[in-house]
Structure formats: structure tokens, C-alpha cells
Write a protein that holds these residues in place. Sequence first.
Motif, short mmCIF file in Angstrom:
data_model
loop_
_atom_site.label_atom_id
_atom_site.label_comp_id
_atom_site.label_asym_id
_atom_site.label_seq_id
_atom_site.Cartn_x
_atom_site.Cartn_y
_atom_site.Cartn_z
N GLY A 139 -5.78 28.68 19.91
CA GLY A 139 -6.73 27.60 19.75
C GLY A 139 -6.15 26.27 20.20
N PRO A 140 -6.68 25.17 19.68
CA PRO A 140 -6.25 23.84 20.13
C PRO A 140 -4.83 23.50 19.67
CG PRO A 140 -7.75 23.66 18.27
CD PRO A 140 -7.76 25.10 18.68
N THR A 141 -4.20 22.64 20.46
CA THR A 141 -2.85 22.16 20.16
C THR A 141 -2.90 21.01 19.16
OG1 THR A 141 -2.01 22.82 22.33
CG2 THR A 141 -0.78 21.10 21.17
N LEU A 142 -2.00 21.08 18.17
CA LEU A 142 -1.91 20.01 17.17
C LEU A 142 -0.92 18.92 17.56
CD1 LEU A 142 -2.37 22.92 15.47
CD2 LEU A 142 -2.50 21.28 13.60
N PHE A 143 0.25 19.32 18.08
CA PHE A 143 1.23 18.31 18.46
C PHE A 143 2.24 18.89 19.44
CE2 PHE A 143 3.17 20.40 14.81
CZ PHE A 143 4.52 20.49 15.13
N THR A 144 2.92 17.99 20.13
CA THR A 144 3.99 18.34 21.06
C THR A 144 5.23 17.56 20.66
OG1 THR A 144 2.44 18.80 22.86
CG2 THR A 144 4.72 18.34 23.47
N ASP A 145 6.37 18.23 20.64
CA ASP A 145 7.57 17.65 20.04
C ASP A 145 8.77 17.76 20.98
OD1 ASP A 145 8.71 16.34 17.94
OD2 ASP A 145 8.73 18.04 16.57
N PRO A 146 9.54 16.67 21.17
CA PRO A 146 10.82 16.77 21.89
C PRO A 146 11.81 17.63 21.11
CG PRO A 146 10.10 14.49 21.66
CD PRO A 146 9.24 15.31 20.74
N ARG A 147 12.96 17.90 21.72
CA ARG A 147 13.94 18.80 21.12
C ARG A 147 15.21 18.05 20.71
NH1 ARG A 147 12.83 23.96 22.29
NH2 ARG A 147 13.90 24.29 20.31
N VAL A 148 15.82 18.54 19.63
CA VAL A 148 17.11 18.02 19.17
C VAL A 148 18.03 19.20 18.87
CG1 VAL A 148 16.18 15.88 18.20
CG2 VAL A 148 16.30 17.93 16.77
N LEU A 149 19.32 18.95 18.92
CA LEU A 149 20.31 19.98 18.61
C LEU A 149 20.98 19.63 17.29
CD1 LEU A 149 21.69 22.56 19.77
CD2 LEU A 149 23.55 21.05 20.52
N ALA A 150 20.96 20.57 16.34
CA ALA A 150 21.63 20.38 15.05
C ALA A 150 23.06 20.87 15.15
CB ALA A 150 20.90 21.13 13.95
N VAL A 151 24.01 20.02 14.75
CA VAL A 151 25.42 20.40 14.75
C VAL A 151 26.05 19.89 13.45
CG1 VAL A 151 25.54 20.24 17.27
CG2 VAL A 151 26.25 18.28 15.88
N SER A 152 27.15 20.50 13.07
CA SER A 152 27.90 20.02 11.92
C SER A 152 28.51 18.65 12.21
CB SER A 152 29.02 21.02 11.59
OG SER A 152 29.98 20.46 10.72
N GLU A 173 31.38 17.88 11.64
CA GLU A 173 32.74 18.13 12.11
C GLU A 173 32.77 18.70 13.51
OE1 GLU A 173 35.22 17.16 10.18
OE2 GLU A 173 33.72 16.55 8.70
N HIS A 174 31.62 18.94 14.10
CA HIS A 174 31.54 19.57 15.41
C HIS A 174 31.98 18.59 16.50
CE1 HIS A 174 29.79 21.70 18.89
NE2 HIS A 174 29.82 22.78 18.11
N GLU A 175 32.49 19.12 17.59
CA GLU A 175 32.98 18.27 18.68
C GLU A 175 31.88 17.45 19.33
OE1 GLU A 175 33.62 20.71 22.57
OE2 GLU A 175 34.15 22.04 20.90
N LEU A 176 30.63 17.88 19.19
CA LEU A 176 29.51 17.14 19.77
C LEU A 176 28.95 16.08 18.84
CD1 LEU A 176 27.43 20.06 21.37
CD2 LEU A 176 29.00 18.50 22.55
N ALA A 177 29.38 16.05 17.59
CA ALA A 177 28.71 15.27 16.55
C ALA A 177 28.65 13.78 16.85
CB ALA A 177 29.40 15.50 15.21
N GLY A 178 29.58 13.25 17.61
CA GLY A 178 29.60 11.82 17.88
C GLY A 178 28.70 11.38 19.01
N ARG A 179 28.02 12.31 19.67
CA ARG A 179 27.18 11.96 20.81
C ARG A 179 25.73 11.70 20.37
NH1 ARG A 179 28.76 16.42 25.47
NH2 ARG A 179 31.03 16.33 25.23
N PRO A 180 25.04 10.79 21.03
CA PRO A 180 23.61 10.61 20.72
C PRO A 180 22.73 11.65 21.40
CG PRO A 180 24.30 9.03 22.38
CD PRO A 180 25.54 9.76 21.96
#
Length: 297
Positions: free
Chosen positions: A158-171, A173-180
Motif C-alpha cells: 500500500g502507500p508509503t508512510l515515510f522514508t528514512d536515511p541510514r545510520v550505523l550503530a557502533v559501540s 569503544e569502537h574504532e569508528l565511534a569518533g566519526r560523524p
Amino acid sequence: MEIRDIEIFLTLAEELHFGRTAARLHVSPARVSQAISQQERRLGSLLFDRSNRRQTRLTPVGRQLRDDLRPVYMGLRDSLDRARMASRGVTARLRVGLLPFNVAELQPYWRTFRAQHSQWELQIRVAPYVRPFDMLRAGDFDVLVVWLPVEEPDLTVGPTLFTDPRVLAVSTEHELAGRPTVAHEALADFANATAPDMPDYWEDSYLPFHTPGGRAVERPELVTNADELITLVTNGEIVHPFPSHVTRYWSMPHVRFLRIPDMPHLSYALVWHTESENDLIRALARTVRELGATTFH
């Protein structure tokens, strides 16, 4: 078998986890275990395979009992529900299952539907990650709100309710954690997770099997619910992409959400079993079309 015991068995057959079953039914895990053990003794056969500490599974006998009991239980439950609704002047109920979080931006759809159709009850519930289309076909939900595409021959999109960008969840302590932000390509550098029995095309639309550069995205962890998923992220065992609305409703001190600008957005739409379409489903679809879709930023 008592009605409550049937409910415990069918819920465990769906959740495949004693703790989640207990929480969902508001009983103790010991009560769930006791009910299942009693049923197994009466039948003279195991209903669940508990040999794997991380994953409870139905035995062949358990699967047969689930398939036989579900329509009987649902019929009894529906009869009781109709009697309760009739006592309140309600003529029908529409059950909507959500795979996205019950975000505030969806409330205008539900409020408008209720205002326009006071004779009907609208019930909103969180849908499980595991085989949600099966639950739709079985009649546990009348409508699902799920990500696209849905390419099932017996289901209507049926019809679309919303469209959403994507994000990555990390700890944190993860090496990526400091990046925006993080590139889609980076998902191939870390372990990810998957849910069981998900159609390949549908899983690929949520978390592609390959990066834009053609590298495989590994999925060593099998999860069945959001709690397991975020725990693995918090512990640094996996990273996982989400639609960005989770950042507004799922803030955790040990998790960072990084934008993935080059990952395709997810659209969520109403989906229902074509043969089960009725006036209530058509009315909800009409409400969504009239209000239009929302784009998250």
C-alpha cells in the motif's frame, strides 16, 4: 491443556526465548518452563530443543502442535475479543504491526483514522523480526508497516508512510565511534548480524550483501529481536545499520550512531495479505494517502 498454557506454548513458539516469552506474558520464566515441561510430559515428547544455549528451537512435534493449535486458539481469542468489543459498541478491530519503532511522526495517521472511524478499534503493536510475513498470512496482524521492497505474490503493498536515511550503530569503544559519518563501503570491514528466515531480497534491501565496491558484508551473528541486536553492538561484537529514526527514540550512553550518507534510504509502507483485504484496511490506506508520506532528515 489450559488456555493459558496454550498461550504460553504459542508465544514461546514465536519468540523462541523463555525470558522474552515471560516478559511478553507478564509471568515468570519459571512459569513458562513449568507449563512447557508439563505439556511435554503429557504428550510424551519434547516440544522444544534446548540443546543450544543461545537458540531455542521447535522440535518436529512442537511444530505440528503449533500449526494445529494456532487456528483453534485464534478462533477462541477472536470470539472473546468480539464479545468484549460489542459490549463497548465497537464493531471491528484493525491490528497493525510495526517493524519500525513506534515513532511519534506516525501518530497523525493513527489519530486521524480513529477520529474518522470511531466504530472501529485500531490496535498498534510491535511486530517481531522473525518471519513477520508469516504472521501477516496467519492473521496475527491485519496490516504491517515494513521496509520496501516487498515482493511477495500474495501480499499487497500500500502507500508509503515515510522514508528514512541510514545510520550505523557502533559501540562507544569502537574504532569508528569518533566519526560523524561512515561510508557504506566500511560495513565490509566489520561483523554484522542477520535475522533467521528473512527473504534474501528483503534482507539485501536493509543490509546489502555486498558493498558498492563488491565486497561481502559478513553476518556471523543470528539475532531474533532488537534487544539482542543492540547488546551485541554495545559489546563491540558487531556494527549494525538502522533507519535514522532510532536515534530520536533509542538513545543509549554506550552506543554511537554515525550517518551513512551513501547508503540508500529506507521507505516504509503498509502491507497486507491480499485475500484478507477489507474495509478497515482500505480505510487506513486511504488515511495514509490523504495525509501523505513523511521524509525524515
